[in-house]
Design a protein around this motif. Structure first.
Motif, PDB file in Angstrom:
ATOM      1  N   ASN A 199      20.299  -4.457 108.827  1.00  0.00           N
ATOM      2  CA  ASN A 199      21.218  -4.838 109.832  1.00  0.00           C
ATOM      3  C   ASN A 199      23.171  -4.442 108.872  1.00  0.00           C
ATOM      4  O   ASN A 199      23.784  -4.030 109.744  1.00  0.00           O
ATOM      5  CB  ASN A 199      22.074  -6.569 109.304  1.00  0.00           C
ATOM      6  CG  ASN A 199      21.043  -7.226 109.561  1.00  0.00           C
ATOM      7  OD1 ASN A 199      19.846  -7.003 110.762  1.00  0.00           O
ATOM      8  ND2 ASN A 199      20.907  -8.450 109.238  1.00  0.00           N
ATOM      9  N   LYS A 200      22.494  -2.919 108.092  1.00  0.00           N
ATOM     10  CA  LYS A 200      23.890  -2.877 107.803  1.00  0.00           C
ATOM     11  C   LYS A 200      23.472  -1.338 107.905  1.00  0.00           C
ATOM     12  O   LYS A 200      24.814  -0.797 108.102  1.00  0.00           O
ATOM     13  CB  LYS A 200      23.531  -2.328 105.925  1.00  0.00           C
ATOM     14  CG  LYS A 200      23.843  -3.680 104.589  1.00  0.00           C
ATOM     15  CD  LYS A 200      23.358  -3.501 103.540  1.00  0.00           C
ATOM     16  CE  LYS A 200      24.119  -4.605 102.795  1.00  0.00           C
ATOM     17  NZ  LYS A 200      23.555  -4.379 101.294  1.00  0.00           N
ATOM     18  N   LYS A 201      22.472  -1.026 108.240  1.00  0.00           N
ATOM     19  CA  LYS A 201      22.320   0.672 108.886  1.00  0.00           C
ATOM     20  C   LYS A 201      22.132   0.583 110.971  1.00  0.00           C
ATOM     21  O   LYS A 201      22.952   1.678 111.307  1.00  0.00           O
ATOM     22  CB  LYS A 201      20.977   1.340 108.423  1.00  0.00           C
ATOM     23  CG  LYS A 201      21.002   1.189 106.963  1.00  0.00           C
ATOM     24  CD  LYS A 201      19.990   2.423 106.788  1.00  0.00           C
ATOM     25  CE  LYS A 201      19.217   3.604 108.340  1.00  0.00           C
ATOM     26  NZ  LYS A 201      18.303   4.258 108.005  1.00  0.00           N
ATOM     27  N   ALA A 202      22.446  -1.265 111.210  1.00  0.00           N
ATOM     28  CA  ALA A 202      22.161  -0.835 112.360  1.00  0.00           C
ATOM     29  C   ALA A 202      23.625  -0.382 113.172  1.00  0.00           C
ATOM     30  O   ALA A 202      25.139  -1.116 112.273  1.00  0.00           O
ATOM     31  CB  ALA A 202      21.981  -2.528 112.909  1.00  0.00           C
ATOM     32  N   PHE A 203      23.887   0.401 113.912  1.00  0.00           N
ATOM     33  CA  PHE A 203      25.093   0.666 114.430  1.00  0.00           C
ATOM     34  C   PHE A 203      25.751  -0.636 115.732  1.00  0.00           C
ATOM     35  O   PHE A 203      25.243  -1.515 116.003  1.00  0.00           O
ATOM     36  CB  PHE A 203      24.765   2.020 116.271  1.00  0.00           C
ATOM     37  CG  PHE A 203      25.601   2.578 116.730  1.00  0.00           C
ATOM     38  CD1 PHE A 203      26.978   3.444 115.819  1.00  0.00           C
ATOM     39  CD2 PHE A 203      25.925   2.091 117.603  1.00  0.00           C
ATOM     40  CE1 PHE A 203      27.354   4.220 116.704  1.00  0.00           C
ATOM     41  CE2 PHE A 203      27.080   2.783 118.375  1.00  0.00           C
ATOM     42  CZ  PHE A 203      27.956   3.519 117.913  1.00  0.00           C
ATOM     43  N   LYS A 204      26.795  -0.220 115.113  1.00  0.00           N
ATOM     44  CA  LYS A 204      28.318  -1.883 115.597  1.00  0.00           C
ATOM     45  C   LYS A 204      28.216  -1.002 116.477  1.00  0.00           C
ATOM     46  O   LYS A 204      29.352   0.328 116.919  1.00  0.00           O
ATOM     47  CB  LYS A 204      29.488  -1.154 113.620  1.00  0.00           C
ATOM     48  CG  LYS A 204      28.041  -1.400 112.060  1.00  0.00           C
ATOM     49  CD  LYS A 204      27.482  -2.969 112.784  1.00  0.00           C
ATOM     50  CE  LYS A 204      27.607  -2.620 110.989  1.00  0.00           C
ATOM     51  NZ  LYS A 204      26.627  -3.937 110.392  1.00  0.00           N
ATOM     52  N   LEU A 205      28.825  -1.927 117.569  1.00  0.00           N
ATOM     53  CA  LEU A 205      28.974  -1.890 118.767  1.00  0.00           C
ATOM     54  C   LEU A 205      30.921  -2.558 118.794  1.00  0.00           C
ATOM     55  O   LEU A 205      30.919  -3.436 120.117  1.00  0.00           O
ATOM     56  CB  LEU A 205      28.376  -2.499 119.381  1.00  0.00           C
ATOM     57  CG  LEU A 205      27.248  -1.567 120.120  1.00  0.00           C
ATOM     58  CD1 LEU A 205      25.896  -2.298 119.907  1.00  0.00           C
ATOM     59  CD2 LEU A 205      27.273  -0.199 120.425  1.00  0.00           C
ATOM     60  N   ASP A 206      31.029  -2.930 117.849  1.00  0.00           N
ATOM     61  CA  ASP A 206      32.701  -3.915 118.306  1.00  0.00           C
ATOM     62  C   ASP A 206      33.656  -3.591 118.933  1.00  0.00           C
ATOM     63  O   ASP A 206      34.503  -4.065 119.242  1.00  0.00           O
ATOM     64  CB  ASP A 206      33.110  -4.209 116.127  1.00  0.00           C
ATOM     65  CG  ASP A 206      32.167  -4.843 115.321  1.00  0.00           C
ATOM     66  OD1 ASP A 206      31.651  -6.163 114.872  1.00  0.00           O
ATOM     67  OD2 ASP A 206      31.360  -3.916 115.272  1.00  0.00           O
ATOM     68  N   VAL A 207      33.844  -2.483 118.689  1.00  0.00           N
ATOM     69  CA  VAL A 207      34.776  -1.287 119.534  1.00  0.00           C
ATOM     70  C   VAL A 207      34.809  -0.850 120.441  1.00  0.00           C
ATOM     71  O   VAL A 207      35.179  -0.518 121.307  1.00  0.00           O
ATOM     72  CB  VAL A 207      35.600  -0.596 118.742  1.00  0.00           C
ATOM     73  CG1 VAL A 207      36.236  -1.303 117.400  1.00  0.00           C
ATOM     74  CG2 VAL A 207      34.559   0.837 118.696  1.00  0.00           C
ATOM     75  N   TRP A 208      33.284  -1.446 120.969  1.00  0.00           N
ATOM     76  CA  TRP A 208      32.647  -0.685 122.567  1.00  0.00           C
ATOM     77  C   TRP A 208      32.087  -1.440 123.543  1.00  0.00           C
ATOM     78  O   TRP A 208      31.522  -2.944 122.786  1.00  0.00           O
ATOM     79  CB  TRP A 208      31.249   0.301 122.076  1.00  0.00           C
ATOM     80  CG  TRP A 208      31.694   1.136 120.900  1.00  0.00           C
ATOM     81  CD1 TRP A 208      31.348   1.113 120.209  1.00  0.00           C
ATOM     82  CD2 TRP A 208      32.694   2.198 120.732  1.00  0.00           C
ATOM     83  NE1 TRP A 208      31.944   2.255 118.904  1.00  0.00           N
ATOM     84  CE2 TRP A 208      32.806   3.031 119.747  1.00  0.00           C
ATOM     85  CE3 TRP A 208      33.084   2.946 122.552  1.00  0.00           C
ATOM     86  CZ2 TRP A 208      33.143   4.021 119.404  1.00  0.00           C
ATOM     87  CZ3 TRP A 208      33.393   4.207 121.707  1.00  0.00           C
ATOM     88  CH2 TRP A 208      34.026   5.202 121.043  1.00  0.00           C
ATOM     89  N   THR A 209      31.828  -1.446 124.686  1.00  0.00           N
ATOM     90  CA  THR A 209      32.016  -2.214 125.842  1.00  0.00           C
ATOM     91  C   THR A 209      30.128  -1.753 125.815  1.00  0.00           C
ATOM     92  O   THR A 209      29.925  -0.567 125.862  1.00  0.00           O
ATOM     93  CB  THR A 209      32.347  -2.340 126.866  1.00  0.00           C
ATOM     94  OG1 THR A 209      32.539  -1.030 127.180  1.00  0.00           O
ATOM     95  CG2 THR A 209      34.045  -2.845 126.815  1.00  0.00           C
ATOM     96  N   THR A 210      29.729  -2.793 126.160  1.00  0.00           N
ATOM     97  CA  THR A 210      27.746  -2.368 126.481  1.00  0.00           C
ATOM     98  C   THR A 210      27.590  -2.243 127.940  1.00  0.00           C
ATOM     99  O   THR A 210      26.727  -1.877 128.327  1.00  0.00           O
ATOM    100  CB  THR A 210      27.286  -3.229 125.484  1.00  0.00           C
ATOM    101  OG1 THR A 210      26.994  -4.249 125.975  1.00  0.00           O
ATOM    102  CG2 THR A 210      27.519  -3.136 124.349  1.00  0.00           C
ATOM    103  N   ASP A 211      28.119  -2.674 128.784  1.00  0.00           N
ATOM    104  CA  ASP A 211      27.878  -3.625 130.154  1.00  0.00           C
ATOM    105  C   ASP A 211      28.678  -1.938 131.161  1.00  0.00           C
ATOM    106  O   ASP A 211      28.050  -2.437 132.361  1.00  0.00           O
ATOM    107  CB  ASP A 211      28.632  -4.713 130.536  1.00  0.00           C
ATOM    108  CG  ASP A 211      30.572  -4.449 131.410  1.00  0.00           C
ATOM    109  OD1 ASP A 211      30.629  -3.648 129.633  1.00  0.00           O
ATOM    110  OD2 ASP A 211      30.752  -5.230 131.234  1.00  0.00           O
ATOM    111  N   GLU A 212      29.065  -1.200 130.692  1.00  0.00           N
ATOM    112  CA  GLU A 212      29.685  -0.027 131.534  1.00  0.00           C
ATOM    113  C   GLU A 212      29.207   0.996 130.821  1.00  0.00           C
ATOM    114  O   GLU A 212      29.705   1.063 129.754  1.00  0.00           O
ATOM    115  CB  GLU A 212      31.172   0.311 131.997  1.00  0.00           C
ATOM    116  CG  GLU A 212      31.128  -1.201 132.681  1.00  0.00           C
ATOM    117  CD  GLU A 212      32.962  -1.383 134.007  1.00  0.00           C
ATOM    118  OE1 GLU A 212      33.153  -1.719 134.509  1.00  0.00           O
ATOM    119  OE2 GLU A 212      33.353  -0.890 132.613  1.00  0.00           O
TER     120      GLU A 212
END
Length: 1767
Positions: free
Chosen positions: A1528-1541
């Motif tokens: 979990n600590k190394k997983a790429f964080k997507l908090d500020v990114w959108t994934t549907d586009e």
């Protein structure tokens, strides 16, 4: 007491009570404690004990709080009242917080405001409360409470008003009891066991009390002392009572009266626990520790009281005498639990600090009140003597030593008093009056060996036990005082009840050794103290026995001297013999670990004393020693020799002891020599032992032995005759002989005998020679001991060669190291010189090898060299060794991971030489070093990198100065020569697509260099040197300005590197394929930076004029930048090479930025001058003028002249003159976007006519002319766009011809292909605004674009990386991407999938645009075919070419964001392109599902599921990119990114972030497109931790977006048209609950179906809730729900698809439509159709798909209901 019953009290107790009744002093008296059962054994004499009475402290009632009694609660601030109330709480934490609050909020605040503050009055008012609580706080068990209270108390008393109020309260207001407890605890606090608490207590005491009268202090008078003394006495005798007095227990209500016949109430568990507890809750100490702490404080206060009393009245102790006579007080000295002299538990039991303070008190009494102790001697004698010998605590023993010795010296009769106290008659009264004494008495302690019980002194018995235990474990401190203690013991005590008093005493002494009481890590000091004390005690007792006193003769026997037949002298001799025999045995056996010299001194002193007392006593002792020498000689030679040596030194000459010693020494020496001679002659196995004995004797007595003539002769004959044998057996004898034999002739004879013996026996050299070498190094050997010839030279040289080759062990290395250090005694001068030269040659050879191969070991060579230079510097010539040493010292540590010791040794050698070398020699060595560094820089096979050499030079080294360019780099002439030897032509003709100055391939030869060498970076020698030069110049701008000549080579390097990066797969000979792309890119950047800086910063006025003048008139000289330009032009014109013309163009690009039109005209004149002699140089100048200089008039005329000349070129000159003219026209053609007109229209038309005539002529036009013609058309197209004519047909024909003959895989046609595509692009741009041209273009567009498409779709499996090829593919894709519909068909997807593997990111992104459209075409085809297919003959599958891409496995490693330096440039370049190609392949795969029908989607889905590519390829690769496998600590964080586009245009090449965002978008598309396959992987995953991470990651970043999209699709009227158009249907969306409810109303009854998505949708099933159907059977309703589940869960449908299916089923059901009898659904889940296949027998209808599945699974064509044949 009942009459007639005998009292249980002792007689002493009754007498004291009688004195009290008579009005005697009222001092506390002890009472007996509860009696304990004793051991059986009546009739035995037991140690008497006094019974003491300690009156318990009267429990005090709970004192009322002054806050209440004095009404202070209404006078003080509420906050202060709360804090004061908290002081009375039991909780220590509450108390501590209250004290801290008083300190911080009140006292500290008052200090800040001053004594005049109103807070002063508040503190004075609350003072009674504080003084009421402070005794409890001073004695609190918690250290923190005591420390805070003492600190606060001291702070309060520093306030003047508070101190005055305190003094007044003590003197006037306080009660006697309060004053006693306050002053007593206060005084005890000043001596608290904690130093910090005591420090604060003493400060506060000194603030308040004084021995003199002062206004603000209390005077300490006798009354105050008596008050304090009373409290201290109670604290000493009953600390627990004092504690309970200060902390009274609250009264407990009486238990209710028992009713008659009721059972007795058992004691509550809590009461028992409270009564028996040893550690109260919240306290830091047990009750025993608390009592000890209070006693320690009380002892300190009592000592202060004695000092104060002495200051007031020094007469006597007065009333304190009776208190000090209390045995209970002195039980504080006793460490035993049961005090032996008073019937109670000892106060000192388990408490060393209590015992320590009690001994300090005794010391104080001995110093100041010695005269008053006579009355206390009866109790003190027993207390001291019965406590001192059994205490084993080290600190207590250190404290007791002084008071104990003072007491015994002052009161030696204490031994007698103790014996009387312990006599059987002492307690006669008690025995007769106390019936219980037999049971109360304890058994006698265990006596030492040989000591009886009857009439013996128990204190003396314990003293003997003290000796048996090695002074109770403190021998070093205890034995020195034994003699003092022994001197105080009367002979009567020593001899009491003993048959052998002296024997018992010495048996106890030796028992310490027998019991190993002296064993410790340091045994020498204890044993020495033991021996000294033993001998002193023996002498003392013998003096007492022989003193003639009748009282001391009892020591000989217990029966008395009148009855004894033993004479004192005989008894003394017996004791001496016994003790010396035992002493010698123990020393020889080494059980008594005393230093031999120390033992000898002590024995010598004793022998001298005995001789002085009586010669007979000495003789007795000496006979014992001689007997020991004879018996123990073989095992104690060292002891014998050392002791005899001490005897010889200590005894006075000519005395009996000295004569006896010399006689014994001679006997011992003669014995030793005889044994050695016999052993050498007979090969005795004991030879080594005998020689060792002889060595010890020689070393001990030294030269004095050789002064004996007989001994010298015997030694000479023995050792010279057996020299080698003696050396092999024990070299120490050889060294001892050479050291003490003062005869050079005999010593030299022995030395030569040894060397010849070693040379004749080489096998013994390794074992026999090192000791002699070590002796030589230490200076033991005399200078005259040298070889006669070359005895050892040959043998040593062979060993030395093996050592340098590394074929030996450490023994040989050590031998050589020692020989080179001290060769004088072993090697001849010539032999040593040969060894030194061999060493130098071996080292230099190894260093040369280290420069090209893996680093060999150099530490040994350097160490040997350092040794030779240190001891014999003249043997080695500096110029042969020092340059190599310098490299090892300063270059190798930078270049290699060299051993630290090697570096340090080499640097030591260098710095030592630099310090002492003359200047001329240093200059010579420096030149040699610089030459070596220059060779290392240009030699590619060497391991050191150039940057390491530069680092060495720039950092500097001791004793040598460097000029970087002059000393390390080749000169400018040498670099020019290196450059001229390199090919001047480019390695690949396709580079002409980027550089217009590169001529066609037919005009130059292959520019590849064969047989080149490369360094580890892949650089050739020239690249290696110039890249290093670039690194140096970029860091030093001044250096670069001073060396402008280097710019030519920097630009040449830039061109070489740029060409390599464009075609890395083509070997150029300058760079190897292993060269790193990243480093080369940085190199180009630095070259551009340096070029720009130099050519812009050094620009001067009239630069161009100076240059043109110097070029026109060679007699003119210029400097600086003009000289550089002149040199570059001359270089280019002289050879007219492509390389020099490109270098010149790079320079002109910068200097033309500030040129005027006049300057440009001058350059044009110069270019025309070179036109025939140096056409390539001329083209370079004119091209630079066209591109970078202002437009001169001569240039326009030159263009028209060239265009006019084209009409005059005949067909047979097209390939020569025509091609050159085309090149010139292209070179002077301006940028199409510029405002400069290339040619007038008519002139351009004429040029086109000339070209058409060339093509239509009978002469064949070669491909190079057509290629150059195409480039010319590119510049003419904008001019001719509005001119109609056949020239456009010519252009289109040339384009088609080029495209037909060009191949993207053929490097030779890439230039033509690229120019053709550029021409097409500009035509496409022109036709958008030119209608006439568009019409002509549209006629030829399809054929041309088809050719371009064919080029695009061609595969490049074997083609290498080429920037020209990538550019051509990019151009081709840009040509067809704007109008792909006419070119894209159903086969395009399979044909163009390989473009996703192209090494160019631009190609990949452009290809995806085409493939996206191709995927749509493919799906559209499958949808149409599936709709008209009635026999399921069409199966929608993913193309095989796409599957190949999808089934790849990415090798990302630990972190795909980092380049591996071991990878080749090609792999580094394609690493991220491979990732992008793989991700785009999945984008295309998911694009196939867009707008696909349910049947086509199911077919795609089934194909993917059958290949299992989602589980085996997609998920592992995507999760690897997102680092989900790493946790979990190394997983790429997507908090500020959108994934549907995802916008592909924003993808950045070589960006890990872009790749991860695209991977996240693909995972989103997979969850939306094929969720069933993702769920299948989830259900099969066995790694629970990974599964939890995937679910958490999905639910955090993807599920919310998917749920939101599903709900938005349901709300969207366009997406759910059928739902919106259906009457009686209401759809409700609840975003907060993530659910959708469809309600269909029938006659006011609603059929509801609710779909609720979980938080991790679509990883887990959707929850479907339904109400009881109205008008629908249970089976039918269940079939509808099952259909919704199957659509959403198994067939990857959306929520809106499931609701649409449900709506259709409900609507058609109530419209009368019959459902399928197989799936119980009206609408088919496969194709959405109605049941239209009827059974002729039962009339039921079925879906075609359901019926087909039934036929396939049942292997029959019968009806599933009636079983009749449907077909």
């Amino acid at each position: 007491m009942v009459k007639g019953q005998k009292s249980s009290a002792s007689s002493g107790t009754r007498k004291k009570n009688a004195r009290k009744a008579a009005g005697g002093p009222q001092t506390p008296e002890p009472i007996p404690k509860e009696k304990k059962p004793k051991a059986k054994g009546k009739g035995q004499k037991k140690e008497p004990k006094k019974k003491v009475y300690i009156p318990p402290v009267k429990p005090a009632p709970i004192q009322p709080d002054p806050l209440d009694t004095m009404g202070l609660v209404h006078q003080l601030p509420p906050e202060l009242v709360v804090a004061l109330r908290a002081l009375g709480k039991k909780d220590p934490v509450t108390k501590a917080k209250a004290i801290e609050e008083l300190q911080s909020k009140w006292v500290d605040e008052l200090k800040r405001e001053g004594d005049d503050s109103p807070l002063s009055f508040v503190l004075v008012t609350m003072l009674p409360v504080w003084l009421h609580r402070v005794p409890v706080l001073f004695t609190h068990p918690a250290r923190r409470i005591r420390l805070l209270a003492a600190s606060l108390h001291a702070s309060l008393l520093r306030i003047q008003p508070v101190r005055e109020a305190t003094v007044g309260f003590i003197q006037e207001s306080a009660t006697i009891e309060h004053v006693e407890s306050l002053l007593g605890t206060w005084c005890m606090s000043s001596y608290d066991i904690d130093r910090q608490v005591a420090s604060f207590g003493q400060k506060s005491w000194s603030y308040t009390f004084s021995s003199q009268r002062e206004n603000d202090r209390v005077v300490i008078d006798m009354d105050k002392l008596q008050t304090i003394t009373s409290f201290i006495q109670k604290a000493l005798l009953d600390p627990n009572g004092i504690y309970l007095y200060l902390n009274p227990v609250p009264p407990v209500a009486a238990p209710p009266a028992k009713k008659p016949g009721s059972r007795p109430m058992p004691a509550s568990k809590s009461d028992n626990v409270e009564h028996n507890r040893s550690r109260a809750e919240g306290e830091e100490e047990s009750e025993m520790d608390r009592n000890a702490r209070l006693r320690v404080s009380a002892f300190g206060a009592f000592r202060w009281m004695l000092d104060s009393r002495a200051a007031i009245s020094a007469d006597s102790l007065g009333e304190l005498t009776e208190f000090l006579c209390n045995p209970a007080l002195w039980s504080s000295l006793c460490p035993a639990q049961h005090c032996p002299y008073v019937d109670m538990e000892s106060f000192g039991f388990g408490q060393p600090l209590v015992r320590q303070n009690a001994w300090v008190l005794l010391s104080l009494l001995m110093q100041r009140w010695k005269g008053s102790l006579e009355h206390m001697l009866p109790i003190l004698s027993t207390a001291v003597l019965r406590s001192a010998w059994i205490d084993t605590d080290v600190t207590v023993r250190n404290t007791m030593s002084r008071p104990l010795l003072l007491f015994l010296k002052e009161f030696p009769k204490s031994w007698v008093l103790d014996s009387a106290f312990n006599s059987p008659k002492h307690d006669a009264d008690s025995d007769s009056e106390d019936s219980d004494t037999e049971e109360e008495k304890e058994a006698d302690p265990v006596l030492p060996r040989g000591v009886g019980n009857s009439g013996s002194s128990l204190a003396y018995n314990e003293f003997l036990q003290f000796l048996e235990l090695g002074c109770s474990g403190s021998p070093t401190e205890g034995y020195p005082i034994v003699i003092i203690i022994l001197s105080t013991i009367p002979s009567s005590i020593l001899s009491a009840s003993r048959s052998s008093p002296l024997g018992d005493f010495f048996s106890s002494f030796w028992a310490a050794l027998d019991g190993r009481a002296l064993s410790s890590t340091e045994r020498k000091a204890p044993s020495t103290a033991f021996l000294s004390s033993l001998l002193e005690s023996m002498v003392f007792l013998l003096r007492r026995v022989l003193g003639g006193s009748q009282g001391h003769t009892v020591l000989l026997s217990s029966t008395g001297p009148q009855e004894s037949s033993i004479q004192p002298t005989e008894a003394a001799k017996s004791v001496i013999k016994e003790q010396f025999v035992r002493l010698w045995d123990e020393l020889a056996a080494q059980r008594l670990r005393v230093g031999e010299a120390d033992a000898g001194k002590l024995m010598a002193q004793t022998l001298v004393t005995l001789n002085n007392m009586d010669s007979g006593l000495f003789n007795e002792a000496w006979e014992a020693i001689v007997g020991g020498v004879n018996d123990k000689y073989s095992v104690s030679v060292s002891l014998i020799s050392s002791i005899l040596k001490v005897f010889a030194d200590q005894f006075v000459e000519e005395t009996a002891p000295a004569i006896a010693t010399l006689k014994l020494i001679g006997k011992v020496v003669e014995m030793s020599v005889s044994q050695c001679e016999k052993a050498l002659d007979s090969e005795d196995a004991e030879l080594s032992t005998h020689i060792s004995s002889l060595i010890i004797l020689i070393d001990t007595f030294g030269i004095s032995l050789f002064q004996r003539h007989e001994f010298s002769l015997r030694m000479d004959d023995m050792i010279i005759c057996h020299a080698l044998k003696v050396l092999q057996t024990s070299y120490k004898l050889i060294l001892a002989y050479l050291s003490y034999r003062d005869d050079p002739e005999r010593c030299s004879e022995l030395w030569h005998s040894i060397l010849y013996g070693l040379s004749g026996n080489p096998h013994v050299i390794l074992s026999s020679l090192p000791p002699l070498l070590d002796a030589s190094r230490k200076g033991i050997l005399a200078e005259y001991l040298q070889p006669e010839e070359d005895e050892l030279d040959g043998v040593v040289e062979r060993i030395f060669t093996q050592v340098l080759d590394g074929a030996t062990q450490s023994r040989e290395v050590t031998l050589i190291r020692q020989l080179l250090h001290t060769p004088e005694h072993f090697l001849s001068k010539n032999g040593f010189h040969n060894l030194s030269q061999t060493l130098v040659h071996s080292f230099t050879s190894r260093l040369v090898q280290a420069l090209s191969d893996p680093l060999p070991e150099l530490s040994l060579h350097l160490e040997l060299i350092a040794g030779v230079l240190d001891t014999h510097p003249s043997v080695i010539s500096p110029d042969t060794i020092l340059p190599s040493v310098f490299l090892a010292a300063y270059l190798f540590p930078i270049s290699f991971k060299q051993d630290v010791s090697s570096t340090a040794t080499a640097r030591t050698i260098w710095t030592s030489w630099v310090t002492h070398a003359p200047e001329n020699q240093r200059s010579t060595i420096s030149n040699l070093i610089k030459e070596k560094l220059r060779d290392l820089l240009t030699e590619c096979s060497m391991q050191p990198k150039p940057e390491h050499i530069i680092q060495l030079v720039t950092e500097g080294c001791p004793g040598i100065q460097f000029d970087v360019l002059a000393d390390v780099f080749p000169s400018s002439e040498e670099l020019d020569s290196m450059l001229s030897d390199l090919p001047s032509e480019p390695a690949e003709p396709s580079l002409a697509l980027f550089e217009s100055l590169i001529p066609p391939a037919m005009e130059f030869e292959d520019g590849r260099l064969s047989g080149a060498t490369y360094d580890r970076k892949g650089y050739s020698p020239y690249v290696r040197v110039v890249s290093t030069l670039l690194h140096v110049l970029i860091d030093s701008r001044q250096l670069s300005r001073d060396n402008l000549w280097a710019l030519r080579h920097i630009l040449a390097l830039s061109d070489f590197v740029n060409d390599f990066l464009r075609v890395p797969s083509v070997p150029s000979g300058l760079l190897h394929s292993t060269a790193l792309t990243s480093e080369l890119t940085v190199m180009i950047t630095k070259a551009h930076q340096l070029t720009t800086y130099l050519l812009t910063s050094l620009t001067e006025d009239a630069l161009h004029t100076k240059v043109i003048t110097a070029l026109s008139d060679r007699s003119k000289t210029v400097d600086g930048l003009p000289k550089l330009i002149v040199d570059l032009v001359n270089h280019a014109a002289a050879e007219d090479t492509i390389r020099d013309s490109r270098i010149l163009s790079s320079v002109l690009q910068h200097i033309f930025a500030n040129a005027t039109k006049g300057d440009a005209d001058s350059w044009m004149v110069l270019a025309r001058k070179f036109e025939k002699t140096a056409p390539q140089t001329s083209l370079s100048i004119m091209s630079s003028i066209t591109r970078f200089a202002p437009e001169p008039s001569r240039l326009d005329r030159y263009r028209n002249e060239l265009a006019a000349n084209m009409l005059g070129i005949s067909g047979n000159k097209v390939s020569t003159e025509g091609l050159l003219t085309l090149r010139k026209l292209v070179a002077v053609a301006p940028d199409p976007d510029s405002e400069v007109v290339f040619l007038p229209q008519q002139r351009a038309v004429n040029v086109m006519k000339a070209c058409q005539e060339w093509i239509t002529s009978d002469e064949e036009v070669n491909e190079e002319v057509e290629s150059m013609m195409t480039l010319l058309f590119y510049h003419l197209a904008p001019i001719l766009q509005n001119v109609p004519g056949s020239h456009w047909e010519l252009v289109f024909d040339v384009i088609e011809n080029n495209l037909e003959h060009c191949s993207i895989s053929d490097n030779t046609t890439l230039v033509t292909l690229g120019r053709s595509l550029q021409l097409i692009i500009i035509i496409q741009d022109l036709v958008t605004t030119n209608k006439a041209l568009r019409a002509e273009w549209e006629e030829r567009q399809l054929s041309i674009l088809t050719l371009v498409k064919n080029i695009v779709t061609s595969r490049l499996d074997d083609a290498g990386i080429s920037a020209a090829r990538s550019l051509c593919r990019e151009l081709a894709l840009s040509v067809i991407q704007d109008d792909p519909k006419s070119l894209v068909d159903t086969n395009t997807l399979a044909e163009m999938c390989h473009l996703l593997s192209d090494p160019s990111t631009v190609v990949q992104k452009t290809a995806y645009t085409l493939l996206h459209e191709a995927a749509r075409k493919k799906t559209e085809y499958y949808v149409i075919e599936a709709a008209v297919d009635t026999e399921d003959a069409v199966t929608a599958e993913l193309p095989m070419e796409l599957l190949v891409l999808l089934q790849r496995t990415l090798q990302l490693g630990d972190d795909f964001t980092q380049e591996n330096p071991d990878d080749s440039p090609e792999s580094l370049h394609t690493h991220h392109q491979e990732i992008l190609g793989y991700l785009l392949s999945w984008m295309v795969a998911f694009d196939l599902f867009i707008d696909a029908s349910m049947k086509v989607r199911s077919s795609y889905f089934n194909h993917m599921r059958s290949l299992d590519i989602i589980s085996t390829h997609f998920i592992p690769n995507i999760f690897d990119i997102l680092d989900i496998f790493g946790g979990n600590k190394k997983a790429f964080k997507l908090d500020v990114w959108t994934t549907d586009e995802y916008y592909l245009d924003m993808y950045e090449p070589d960006s890990a972030l872009s790749a991860r965002l695209l991977a996240a978008h693909l995972y989103y598309r997979a969850l939306v497109t094929v969720p069933a396959l993702i769920r299948s992987w989830v259900s099969d995953c066995t790694d629970k931790q990974l599964l939890a991470r995937v679910i958490a990651y999905t639910s955090s970043y993807f599920s919310p977006v998917i749920i939101k999209a599903e709900l938005a699709q349901v709300r969207d009227s366009e997406a759910s048209t059928e739902l919106a158009a259906t009457e009686n249907l209401a759809v409700k969306v609840a975003p907060a609950a993530s659910e959708v409810t469809a309600s269909y109303t029938v006659d006011e009854h609603a059929l509801e179906l609710t779909l609720r998505m979980p938080s991790d949708w679509p990883l887990h099933r959707m929850e479907i809730r339904d109400t009881k159907p109205v008008g629908v059977s249970e089976d039918r309703w269940r079939g509808w729900v099952l259909g919704v589940q199957q659509i959403v869960w198994q067939q990857n449908g959306r929520v809106v698809d499931g609701l649409t299916l449900f709506t259709k089923n409900v609507t058609l059901h109530f419209a009368g439509q019959v459902e399928c009898a197989i799936c119980y659904s009206i609408i088919s889940m496969m194709d959405g159709g109605l049941p239209q296949k009827p059974c002729k027998t039962c009339k039921n209808r079925f879906h075609a798909g359901c019926l087909y599945k039934w036929f396939k699974s049942s292997h029959s064509s019968s009806c599933p209901l009636c079983r009749s044949d449907i077909l």
